[in-house]
Design a protein around this motif. Structure first.
Motif, PDB file in Angstrom:
ATOM      1  N   UNK A 283     -45.579  20.298 -16.586  1.00 11.96           N
ATOM      2  CA  UNK A 283     -45.529  18.965 -15.769  1.00 11.96           C
ATOM      3  C   UNK A 283     -45.853  19.070 -14.358  1.00 11.96           C
ATOM      4  N   UNK A 284     -45.308  20.211 -13.922  1.00 10.53           N
ATOM      5  CA  UNK A 284     -45.408  20.781 -12.337  1.00 10.53           C
ATOM      6  C   UNK A 284     -46.734  20.857 -12.462  1.00 10.53           C
ATOM      7  N   UNK A 285     -47.754  21.638 -13.285  1.00 13.97           N
ATOM      8  CA  UNK A 285     -49.072  21.996 -13.321  1.00 13.97           C
ATOM      9  C   UNK A 285     -49.891  20.671 -12.954  1.00 13.97           C
ATOM     10  N   UNK A 286     -49.484  19.662 -13.762  1.00 19.37           N
ATOM     11  CA  UNK A 286     -50.015  18.285 -13.717  1.00 19.37           C
ATOM     12  C   UNK A 286     -49.880  17.548 -12.304  1.00 19.37           C
ATOM     13  N   UNK A 287     -48.617  17.863 -11.753  1.00 20.92           N
ATOM     14  CA  UNK A 287     -48.304  17.514 -10.623  1.00 20.92           C
ATOM     15  C   UNK A 287     -49.090  17.760  -9.389  1.00 20.92           C
ATOM     16  N   UNK A 288     -49.360  19.262  -9.673  1.00 14.88           N
ATOM     17  CA  UNK A 288     -49.968  19.986  -8.514  1.00 14.88           C
ATOM     18  C   UNK A 288     -51.406  19.559  -8.583  1.00 14.88           C
ATOM     19  N   UNK A 289     -51.935  19.525  -9.829  1.00 15.64           N
ATOM     20  CA  UNK A 289     -53.569  19.085  -9.933  1.00 15.64           C
ATOM     21  C   UNK A 289     -53.647  17.683  -9.125  1.00 15.64           C
ATOM     22  N   UNK A 290     -52.671  16.886  -9.455  1.00 13.42           N
ATOM     23  CA  UNK A 290     -52.952  15.447  -8.750  1.00 13.42           C
ATOM     24  C   UNK A 290     -52.560  15.622  -7.351  1.00 13.42           C
ATOM     25  N   UNK A 291     -51.700  16.385  -6.829  1.00  8.14           N
ATOM     26  CA  UNK A 291     -51.518  16.577  -5.258  1.00  8.14           C
ATOM     27  C   UNK A 291     -52.863  17.119  -4.774  1.00  8.14           C
ATOM     28  N   UNK A 292     -53.293  18.308  -5.451  1.00  9.84           N
ATOM     29  CA  UNK A 292     -54.486  19.040  -4.908  1.00  9.84           C
ATOM     30  C   UNK A 292     -55.564  17.702  -4.970  1.00  9.84           C
ATOM     31  N   UNK A 293     -55.920  17.092  -5.705  1.00 13.61           N
ATOM     32  CA  UNK A 293     -56.922  16.037  -5.476  1.00 13.61           C
ATOM     33  C   UNK A 293     -56.888  15.076  -4.524  1.00 13.61           C
ATOM     34  N   UNK A 294     -55.519  14.611  -4.677  1.00 12.44           N
ATOM     35  CA  UNK A 294     -55.186  13.865  -3.313  1.00 12.44           C
ATOM     36  C   UNK A 294     -55.488  14.319  -2.021  1.00 12.44           C
ATOM     37  N   UNK A 295     -54.811  15.642  -1.592  1.00 10.63           N
ATOM     38  CA  UNK A 295     -55.094  16.244  -0.633  1.00 10.63           C
ATOM     39  C   UNK A 295     -56.865  16.380  -0.042  1.00 10.63           C
ATOM     40  N   UNK A 296     -57.387  16.808  -1.064  1.00 14.35           N
ATOM     41  CA  UNK A 296     -58.722  16.906  -1.026  1.00 14.35           C
ATOM     42  C   UNK A 296     -59.388  15.805  -0.512  1.00 14.35           C
ATOM     43  N   UNK A 297     -58.965  14.513  -1.305  1.00 10.87           N
ATOM     44  CA  UNK A 297     -59.790  13.283  -0.738  1.00 10.87           C
ATOM     45  C   UNK A 297     -59.204  12.788   0.454  1.00 10.87           C
ATOM     46  N   UNK A 298     -58.023  13.132   0.840  1.00 13.62           N
ATOM     47  CA  UNK A 298     -57.618  12.836   2.091  1.00 13.62           C
ATOM     48  C   UNK A 298     -58.140  13.487   3.351  1.00 13.62           C
ATOM     49  N   UNK A 299     -58.296  14.886   2.942  1.00  8.69           N
ATOM     50  CA  UNK A 299     -59.109  15.508   3.964  1.00  8.69           C
ATOM     51  C   UNK A 299     -60.735  15.148   4.300  1.00  8.69           C
ATOM     52  N   UNK A 300     -61.094  14.819   3.273  1.00  9.15           N
ATOM     53  CA  UNK A 300     -62.531  14.545   3.278  1.00  9.15           C
ATOM     54  C   UNK A 300     -62.817  13.071   3.782  1.00  9.15           C
ATOM     55  N   UNK A 301     -61.698  12.112   3.534  1.00  6.00           N
ATOM     56  CA  UNK A 301     -61.619  10.931   4.300  1.00  6.00           C
ATOM     57  C   UNK A 301     -61.536  11.079   5.662  1.00  6.00           C
ATOM     58  N   UNK A 302     -60.463  12.080   6.032  1.00 11.94           N
ATOM     59  CA  UNK A 302     -60.443  12.273   7.594  1.00 11.94           C
ATOM     60  C   UNK A 302     -61.737  12.865   8.237  1.00 11.94           C
ATOM     61  N   UNK A 303     -62.256  13.619   7.489  1.00  8.35           N
ATOM     62  CA  UNK A 303     -63.350  14.435   8.310  1.00  8.35           C
ATOM     63  C   UNK A 303     -64.436  13.405   8.055  1.00  8.35           C
ATOM     64  N   UNK A 304     -64.540  12.528   7.323  1.00 12.80           N
ATOM     65  CA  UNK A 304     -65.718  11.222   7.459  1.00 12.80           C
ATOM     66  C   UNK A 304     -65.217  10.405   8.617  1.00 12.80           C
TER      67      UNK A 304
END
Length: 833
Positions: A283-304
C-alpha cells in the motif's frame, strides 16, 4: 577648441612662465585666433541636448543616464547636478522665515561621443524624498534643466530592499538545485531600474536576470558552481563558497553564500528512506508511486509556467529594445528629411487646390475647372440667368427659404445636400461676412430643430446643408492656421508613418503590413526579408550626365513597390503632382554594358501554383545587393495618368477573377491559406508552431509601431490643443455662438455644449484633415498609411469626448492600443476648452 559659451580650462605649458607677475600675463581670444606655439583656439557651436533617458533613480544613485544631443564632445567637464527644495524645511529667525536649501549633489559625466554623454545619477539624502527636485546637466558654462529636454520630470524613488536568500536563517548556506531559478523577494525593486541594469553575481559567475517585478527578482545561475572570487583564493570551508551579490547602481546587496547540491544524491531525506524501508508494504509503495508522479507533474508544470513567464518577459524586452532602435533610426531619418525641407519646403497645396479637395472630396475633376458648355446662341441668355441667380443668392430671405425647401424634398439625398452646400460656398466665397451670417441663421434653425428632439445628436452627421456649410466655413477660416502652425507637425507625422511602414514588408495584394497601428491591416506572418541597397541611375546637370543614388529597398518588395520607393527618393524634393507616375516607367536592371533586363510584377517567369500566381519580387529575380537599376519610360502603350489623383486606396492590386475561379494573385501571404515559402526563407519550426499557438504574439508589432510614432503623435496633438498660442478667431467666434444658443434655449448641461463643440471643430475639420493629408499637401496617401491614420484620428476623437471608455478583454485592439494615452490627451482638451 571649446564651446562659444566658454568655461573651457586652457592648460598652457612652457618655460620660465613664473618670471613675471600674474598681472603681466594676458591671453586674448577674439575674432582673430590667438597663436600659441603654432596652435589655434577655435570656438565651436555650443552643445545642445535633445533628450535623455531614463528619468528616474533611487536615492543611492548610480543609475546610468544617457543624454543625447549635438556637439557634446567639445565639453570638458560635464556634470549632473541635483538640488532639492524641502517642503517644510523652514526655521524662524528674528520673526522671519528662512528657507534651508541643502547643497546640490553632483556627479561627473563621461563623454561617449559627439551625440552621447553618459551620466551616473548622483546619490542624494533619503530624508529629502518627497521634496521638489531640480535636475540639471551642466556642460562647462552651459546649464540644461532636465525638464527642458524631457517630457517627464526627473524623480527620485526609495531604495530597493532585498531579503536574504535564507530569510529564516540568513547566516546559513543557501543550497541551490541546478537547473532551476533563484527567486529573491524584496520591495521597490522596479521603481527606478530595469532588469537589464541589474547585475547579479555568484562569486565569479553571473546569474542572468530573467524577471524583475515590484517584489520579486528571478535569475538563472550558471550550470556549474562558480569560484568564490579573487579575494578568497585561500579561503577554506564556509568562506570558500561563492557570495551571492546583487548590484543596483551604487547599491550592493550581499545576500549569503551559495552551495550547489550534488544531483547524484537522493532527493529524499534520510528519515524518508528509513520510513520507506521500515514500512515497506504494497500500500505504501503504491501511495509513494502516486506521490512521485504527482510531484513530477507539478514540477514540470511549474517549470513550464516559469518558462512561459520568462518568454513573455523576453518578448516585452525585445519589443522595448526594438522600439528604441526604430525610434532612433526614425529620428535620424526625420532629421535628414528636415534638412531637405529647408531647401524644398513642405509641399503645401495652394488655396485653390486646397478648397477644391475640401469642398468636393472624391471628385476627379472639380466643378470649378469646368467651362460654361452651352451653345453660342444661348450663351448670352444663360449668362444673364446666372447673374439673376447670383442676385437671388444675395438675398438672405430667398437663400434660407431655398435651402429649407430643398431639404424638405424626400429625393434630396445627403450627398446632394453636401454638393449643393459646396456650390453655395463657392458662390458666396467672396462675401465671407454674408456667408457667415447665412451660416449663423441656418444654425439657429438647426438648434431649434434638435432641442425639441435630442440636442446631443446635433452636428453628429452631415445630413443637412448647414452641416456641410459649417465644414467648408471652418476649412476656409483655418487654412492660415494649418499652413503656419499645424501643417508642419502633420506633415512630419505623415512622413514618419510612411517611412516606418515602408521599412517592413507590405503585402501588395491583401494590403497587410508588418509595421502598422491597424489590427485589421497587420501582417500576422514571420516573413523573412533582407534590406538591399540599389544604385539608381539619375540624370544630373547635363543631358548625358548621370550619377548613382543609393536607395534602400526590401528583397520581398514587388517591382511596383520598388518603383514607388525609388520615385520617393529620387523626387523627394518634388511634389507628387510634378513627378512621373510609377506606371509610366519601367524598372530596368543593368549589369555591364549590354546587360539590360526589364523587371515587372508579372511576366513569363512568374511562379504558378494551381490557380495561384505569385507577384514577382527582387528576390524572385535574384537581384543582388548593390545592383544598378534605372527608371526608364515605358514604350509599350500610351497610358494617361492623372497626376492630381489624390484618392487613397487605388494602389493596392485586387484579386483577378477570384470569384470566377480564374488565376488569383498573391504576394507574401495567400488570402485563404499560408504561403508555400522556399526552404531557405521559412522560419524555424519552433517559431512557426509558437506563432500558431499564440497568434496574438504578432500584436507586439502594433506596440512597437505605436512607441516609434509616439513623439510625432504627441507633437501634432499638442499643436492642435495647445493653449500657449491665441485661439483662432473663427473658432472663438463659433464657440461663443454655440454658448449663446445654449443660453437662449436654457441648456445648462455642460456635456451637451461640449458635444456641440466636439462635433463642430474636431469632427468636421480636424478629423477630415488628419485622415486626409492630401487635402492640404501635394502627396499620395497609400492604403497602408491611411490605415494608420484611421487609428490616430479615432484616438483624437476619443480624446475629445467626455464619455469614459470602459475597456475590457473584448474591446477592439485599436482602442486598447492608446488606452493609457487618452486620459492624458483628455487633460489637454480640457485645458484648451
Amino acid at each position: 577648441r571649446g564651446p562659444k559659451a566658454g568655461g573651457t580650462t586652457l592648460n598652457i605649458t612652457g618655460r620660465n612662465l613664473r618670471t613675471g607677475r600674474p598681472s603681466d600675463l594676458t591671453i586674448t581670444v577674439g575674432v582673430v585666433p590667438c597663436r600659441i606655439s603654432d596652435y589655434f583656439y577655435n570656438y565651436t557651436h555650443n552643445p545642445y541636448i535633445s533628450h535623455a533617458l531614463p528619468d528616474k533613480s533611487f536615492v543611492n544613485g548610480g543609475r546610468l543616464i544617457s543624454v543625447f544631443g549635438h556637439n557634446l564632445d567639445v565639453v570638458q567637464n560635464p556634470q549632473m547636478v541635483v538640488s532639492f527644495l524641502p517642503h517644510k524645511a523652514v526655521r524662524r529667525t528674528r520673526q522671519r522665515l528662512t528657507r534651508m536649501v541643502p547643497d546640490p549633489f553632483k556627479e561627473r559625466c563621461e563623454v561617449n561621443s559627439s551625440s552621447l554623454v553618459l551620466c551616473r545619477s548622483p546619490m542624494v539624502n533619503s530624508s529629502l524624498l518627497g521634496s521638489k527636485v531640480t535636475v540639471q546637466v551642466v556642460l562647462d558654462n552651459l546649464c540644461f534643466d532636465f525638464s527642458s529636454f524631457s517630457s517627464q520630470t526627473f524623480s527620485y524613488e526609495p531604495n530597493p530592499v532585498l531579503q536574504p536568500l535564507n530569510k529564516k536563517e540568513p547566516l546559513k548556506v543557501y543550497h541551490y538545485n541546478p537547473g532551476s531559478f533563484i527567486q529573491l523577494e524584496g520591495d521597490n525593486l522596479d521603481l527606478a531600474i530595469t532588469k537589464e541594469e541589474v547585475v547579479v553575481l555568484i562569486g565569479e559567475g553571473v546569474c542572468a536576470v530573467k524577471t524583475l517585478t515590484r517584489n520579486h527578482l528571478y535569475c538563472e545561475p550558471p550550470p556549474q558552481q562558480p569560484l568564490p572570487g579573487p579575494t578568497c583564493r585561500k579561503c577554506e570551508g564556509f568562506d570558500y563558497l561563492p557570495e551571492f551579490i546583487v548590484q543596483m547602481g551604487n547599491l550592493n546587496f550581499s545576500l549569503g553564500k551559495v552551495q550547489y547540491d550534488d544531483l547524484s544524491l537522493s532527493v529524499f531525506p534520510l528519515e524518508a528512506q528509513i520510513g520507506v524501508g521500515v514500512g515497506a508494504s504494497l500500500v505504501v509503495l503504491l501511495v509513494l508511486i502516486v506521490v512521485l508522479i504527482y510531484r513530477r507533474k507539478s514540477k514540470q508544470a511549474l517549470k513550464d509556467y516559469k518558462k512561459v513567464q520568462i518568454q513573455l518577459e523576453n518578448l516585452e524586452t525585445n519589443v522595448r529594445d526594438r522600439c528604441k532602435k526604430e525610434f532612433t533610426d526614425l529620428m535620424t531619418e526625420m532629421m535628414d528629411m528636415s534638412s531637405d525641407l529647408v531647401g524644398s519646403g513642405i509641399p503645401f497645396l495652394d488655396y485653390r487646390m486646397y478648397a477644391e479637395r475640401i469642398f468636393f472630396p472624391g471628385h476627379r475633376e472639380s466643378p470649378l475647372r469646368r467651362d460654361l458648355d452651352v451653345q453660342e446662341c444661348r450663351r448670352q441668355t444663360v449668362e444673364q440667368g446666372l447673374v439673376q441667380l447670383s442676385n437671388l443668392l444675395n438675398s438672405k430671405l430667398f437663400l434660407t427659404k431655398f435651402i429649407h425647401t430643398l431639404e424638405s424634398q424626400r429625393t434630396f439625398s445627403p450627398r446632394d445636400r453636401a454638393y449643393v452646400a459646396s456650390l453655395l460656398t463657392v458662390a458666396l466665397h467672396g462675401k465671407l461676412e454674408y456667408f457667415t451670417d447665412i451660416l449663423k441663421t441656418l444654425l439657429n434653425d438647426l438648434v431649434e430643430q434638435y432641442v425639441a428632439k435630442n440636442p446631443k445628436l446635433m452636428l453628429r452627421r452631415t445630413e443637412t446643408v448647414v452641416e456641410k456649410l459649417l465644414t467648408n466655413w471652418m476649412s476656409i477660416c483655418l487654412y492660415a492656421f494649418l499652413r503656419d502652425s499645424a501643417g508642419e507637425s502633420l506633415y512630419m507625422l505623415f512622413r514618419a508613418i510612411k517611412h516606418q511602414v515602408d521599412k517592413g514588408p507590405v503585402d501588395a495584394v491583401t494590403g497587410k503590413a508588418k509595421y502598422t497601428l491597424n489590427d485589421n491591416r497587420l501582417l500576422r506572418e514571420d516573413v523573412e526579408y533582407k534590406t538591399l541597397t540599389l544604385n539608381v541611375l539619375v540624370q544630373s546637370g547635363g543631358v548625358n550626365e548621370t550619377q548613382l543614388l543609393p536607395i534602400k529597398v526590401l528583397d520581398c518588395d514587388t517591382i511596383t513597390q520598388v518603383k514607388e520607393k525609388l520615385l520617393d527618393q529620387v523626387y523627394k524634393g518634388t511634389s507628387f503632382s510634378h513627378r512621373p507616375h510609377g506606371n509610366s516607367l519601367d524598372l530596368e536592371w543593368r549589369s555591364g554594358v549590354a546587360g539590360h533586363l526589364i523587371l515587372s510584377d508579372e511576366d513569363l517567369t512568374s511562379v504558378l501554383q494551381g490557380n495561384w500566381k505569385r507577384l514577382n519580387t527582387l528576390q524572385h529575380y535574384k537581384v543582388p545587393d548593390g545592383a544598378t537599376v534605372a527608371l526608364v519610360p515605358r514604350h509599350t502603350k500610351n497610358i494617361h495618368y492623372d497626376s492630381h489623383d489624390f484618392l487613397p486606396g487605388e494602389k493596392t492590386p485586387m484579386l483577378e477573377d477570384a470569384d470566377e475561379g480564374g488565376v488569383k494573385l498573391w504576394h507574401l501571404v495567400k488570402a485563404s491559406e499560408e504561403p508555400e515559402l522556399p526552404k531557405h526563407r521559412r522560419g524555424s519550426l519552433r517559431e512557426r508552431e509558437r506563432a500558431k499557438a499564440i497568434p496574438e504574439i504578432y500584436l507586439t508589432r502594433l506596440l512597437s509601431m505605436k512607441g516609434t510614432l509616439q513623439k510625432f503623435v504627441d507633437d501634432l496633438f499638442t499643436v492642435i490643443l495647445s493653449t500657449s498660442r491665441p485661439v483662432p478667431l473663427s473658432v472663438k467666434y463659433f464657440f461663443d455662438l454655440l454658448d449663446d444658443q445654449a443660453g437662449q434655449h436654457c441648456i445648462t448641461d455642460s456635456e451637451t455644449i461640449h458635444i456641440w463643440k466636439t462635433n463642430s471643430l474636431p469632427l468636421r475639420f480636424w478629423i477630415n484633415i488628419l485622415k486626409n493629408p492630401q487635402f492640404i499637401f501635394d502627396v499620395q496617401v497609400s492604403d497602408h498609411v491611411d490605415a494608420v491614420l484611421s487609428v490616430i484620428t479615432q484616438t483624437f476623437m476619443d480624446s475629445c469626448t467626455t464619455a469614459e471608455h470602459k475597456l475590457g478583454r473584448d474591446s477592439p485592439i485599436n482602442k486598447l492600443l492608446y488606452a493609457r494615452d487618452i486620459p492624458r490627451y483628455k487633460q489637454m482638451v480640457e485645458r484648451s476648452a
